[in-house]
Design a protein around this motif. Structure first.
Motif, mmCIF file in Angstrom:
data_model
loop_
_atom_site.group_PDB
_atom_site.id
_atom_site.type_symbol
_atom_site.label_atom_id
_atom_site.label_comp_id
_atom_site.label_asym_id
_atom_site.label_seq_id
_atom_site.Cartn_x
_atom_site.Cartn_y
_atom_site.Cartn_z
ATOM 1 N N UNK A 81 51.556 40.045 37.916
ATOM 2 C CA UNK A 81 50.305 40.624 38.413
ATOM 3 C C UNK A 81 50.163 40.485 39.924
ATOM 4 N N UNK A 82 50.818 39.499 40.519
ATOM 5 C CA UNK A 82 50.647 39.252 41.951
ATOM 6 C C UNK A 82 51.903 39.598 42.752
ATOM 7 N N UNK A 83 52.990 38.897 42.507
ATOM 8 C CA UNK A 83 54.206 39.099 43.299
ATOM 9 C C UNK A 83 54.911 40.410 42.954
ATOM 10 N N UNK A 84 55.049 40.679 41.659
ATOM 11 C CA UNK A 84 55.705 41.913 41.241
ATOM 12 C C UNK A 84 54.905 43.122 41.698
ATOM 13 N N UNK A 85 53.595 42.975 41.731
ATOM 14 C CA UNK A 85 52.724 44.049 42.202
ATOM 15 C C UNK A 85 53.027 44.402 43.651
ATOM 16 N N UNK A 86 53.159 43.385 44.498
ATOM 17 C CA UNK A 86 53.452 43.621 45.915
ATOM 18 C C UNK A 86 54.840 44.259 46.087
ATOM 19 N N UNK A 87 55.798 43.808 45.296
ATOM 20 C CA UNK A 87 57.142 44.363 45.384
ATOM 21 C C UNK A 87 57.148 45.831 44.972
ATOM 22 N N UNK A 153 46.220 49.033 43.953
ATOM 23 C CA UNK A 153 47.124 47.878 43.895
ATOM 24 C C UNK A 153 47.406 47.325 45.284
ATOM 25 N N UNK A 154 47.528 48.200 46.276
ATOM 26 C CA UNK A 154 47.829 47.751 47.638
ATOM 27 C C UNK A 154 46.627 47.105 48.304
ATOM 28 N N UNK A 155 45.452 47.627 48.032
ATOM 29 C CA UNK A 155 44.237 47.143 48.695
ATOM 30 C C UNK A 155 43.689 45.879 48.051
ATOM 31 N N UNK A 156 43.890 45.724 46.748
ATOM 32 C CA UNK A 156 43.287 44.603 46.008
ATOM 33 C C UNK A 156 43.554 43.231 46.631
ATOM 34 N N UNK A 157 44.811 42.899 46.997
ATOM 35 C CA UNK A 157 45.027 41.580 47.613
ATOM 36 C C UNK A 157 44.308 41.429 48.949
ATOM 37 N N UNK A 158 44.139 42.525 49.665
ATOM 38 C CA UNK A 158 43.503 42.467 50.978
ATOM 39 C C UNK A 158 42.018 42.161 50.850
ATOM 40 N N UNK A 159 41.342 42.817 49.902
ATOM 41 C CA UNK A 159 39.902 42.611 49.730
ATOM 42 C C UNK A 159 39.601 41.516 48.717
ATOM 43 N N UNK A 160 40.663 40.816 48.262
ATOM 44 C CA UNK A 160 40.522 39.685 47.334
ATOM 45 C C UNK A 160 39.821 40.090 46.034
ATOM 46 N N UNK A 161 40.251 41.239 45.490
ATOM 47 C CA UNK A 161 39.652 41.734 44.256
ATOM 48 C C UNK A 161 40.107 40.900 43.065
ATOM 49 N N UNK A 291 62.354 55.402 43.664
ATOM 50 C CA UNK A 291 60.972 55.845 43.895
ATOM 51 C C UNK A 291 60.299 56.425 42.662
ATOM 52 N N UNK A 292 61.067 56.936 41.708
ATOM 53 C CA UNK A 292 60.466 57.610 40.555
ATOM 54 C C UNK A 292 60.717 56.916 39.224
ATOM 55 N N UNK A 293 61.597 55.912 39.204
ATOM 56 C CA UNK A 293 61.870 55.201 37.956
ATOM 57 C C UNK A 293 61.585 53.705 38.104
ATOM 58 N N UNK A 294 62.314 53.050 38.986
ATOM 59 C CA UNK A 294 62.188 51.588 39.127
ATOM 60 C C UNK A 294 60.815 51.200 39.666
ATOM 61 N N UNK A 295 60.393 51.839 40.768
ATOM 62 C CA UNK A 295 59.099 51.511 41.376
ATOM 63 C C UNK A 295 57.934 51.685 40.420
ATOM 64 N N UNK A 296 57.785 52.879 39.799
ATOM 65 C CA UNK A 296 56.689 53.070 38.845
ATOM 66 C C UNK A 296 56.742 52.122 37.652
ATOM 67 N N UNK A 297 57.962 51.786 37.195
ATOM 68 C CA UNK A 297 58.075 50.868 36.056
ATOM 69 C C UNK A 297 57.592 49.467 36.430
ATOM 70 N N UNK A 298 57.988 48.982 37.607
ATOM 71 C CA UNK A 298 57.533 47.662 38.056
ATOM 72 C C UNK A 298 56.040 47.659 38.305
ATOM 73 N N UNK A 299 55.501 48.777 38.810
ATOM 74 C CA UNK A 299 54.054 48.874 39.001
ATOM 75 C C UNK A 299 53.340 48.814 37.653
#
Length: 343
Positions: A81-87, A153-161, A291-299
């Motif tokens: 939820x935290x590290x994998x999200x950023x990656x 997902x990108x903004x959440x860590x910044x605004x501490x959601x 960009x279309x397989x690995x990234x979306x799957x990890x997200x």
């Protein structure tokens, strides 16, 4: 000094225990399995209209509320939820071709900037009027204005959601964007727009890249190309928006005498992957897979980790009003961006 050394040793010991704990890896595997299930289930009728991301979140939420939270797997789930999200956000940068945006999308960037401003401002004003949860509404406004779940997902860590807000926001955006994409495709034959204009309209107003593609593709290749170009401009604007929000949070934290918000270093990675994907000779098949397989799957796996924190009992009290604010704001954004096409 001794106390500081003891604290450092304690942190190191905790980190070592986490990496040596099999439950940590099982927790990560758990989120990957649900993400895979969601991705596979998204090929089924009905679910193929909402996509793998939303399907994975729904499975995670249902699991959480039927079987409860798998406490033994907490550390691994939190890692997803935290590290994998950023990656996943870093990998998302490969979708952004900076050269195309800067050289071909100059005027579109103006439309994109206006779209983001209108989406966020309208959502927040309506949220205030409806007395909705402002934190969740901010995430929905940003997701509506920029690039859907990825922006949230990108903004959440910044605004501490809260994790729950992030998962709910991503789910709402995915569902609402699908509804709007279908609506766009249905009304297109009745609109006095050229294929190029329809593509631009889709790109500057719809929520996700996938939604833009789904709506614009039936109008032809020119419509799809212009729609994706307009959408890439909004993805590009995620970078300055994130930096502005980071500075705002730092100032807010100083005013409240709290710990300063950390700099969103993963956005540096996002920019780096954008530059690599744009200017370095990476084979197209590898770039596509990332960009279309690995990234979306990890997200999706990261969103599963967030979805496991969602309590359905909280949805009625916390999500309905932000959803209403975001729905009306999306309609206003569609109308506003439609009329700006004529100027």
């Amino acid at each position: 000094m001794l106390q500081q050394n003891d604290m450092a040793m304690a942190v190191t010991s905790t980190a070592t225990k986490k990496w040596m704990n099999p439950q940590f890896y099982l927790g990560i595997l758990f989120t990957l399995i649900i993400a895979a299930a969601g991705t596979a289930a998204a090929n089924l009728p009905v679910l193929n209209h909402i996509g793998g991301l939303l399907t994975a979140i729904l499975i995670a939420v249902l699991y959480r509320n039927i079987f409860s939270y798998p406490e033994d797997l907490r550390t691994g789930i939190q890692f997803s939820a935290q590290k994998l999200l950023r990656f996943a956000i870093v990998l998302y940068g490969f979708k952004l071709n900076i050269d195309i945006v800067l050289h071909q999308g100059g005027l579109l960037l103006v439309h994109d900037t206006l779209s983001i401003i209108v989406a966020i401002a309208t959502t927040m004003l309506l949220a205030k009027f409806f007395k909705a949860d402002m934190n969740l509404s901010l995430l929905l406004g940003i997701g509506t204005g920029v690039c859907g779940a990825a922006a949230i997902a990108a903004i959440s860590p910044i605004v501490k959601a809260e994790d729950e807000d992030t998962a709910i926001g991503a789910g709402i955006i995915a569902l609402m964007g699908t509804l709007f994409a279908i609506t766009y495709a249905l009304i297109r034959p009745f609109l006095p727009l050229t294929p190029t204009q329809f593509g631009i309209w889709s790109g500057i107003s719809l929520h996700e890249i996938a939604h833009v593609a789904a709506a614009a593709a039936p109008a032809g290749t020119n419509a799809l190309a212009m729609g994706l170009l307009a959408k890439l401009g909004r993805v590009f604007l995620l970078i300055p928006l994130s930096l502005i929000l980071s500075l705002w949070m730092r100032r807010k934290d100083r005013d409240e005498s709290a710990k300063s918000a950390p700099f969103p270093w993963f956005l540096v990675g996002f920019l780096a992957t954008s530059i690599v994907g744009t200017y370095f000779p990476i084979p197209k098949n590898i770039l596509f897979d990332i960009s279309n397989v690995i990234g979306p799957f990890l997200l999706a796996a990261a969103m599963v980790g967030l979805g496991l924190n969602v309590h359905l009992s909280n949805l009625r009290s916390r999500a309905l009003r932000p959803l209403l604010a975001m729905f009306i704001a999306s309609i206003i954004l569609s109308a506003f961006s439609y009329f700006t096409l004529w100027f």
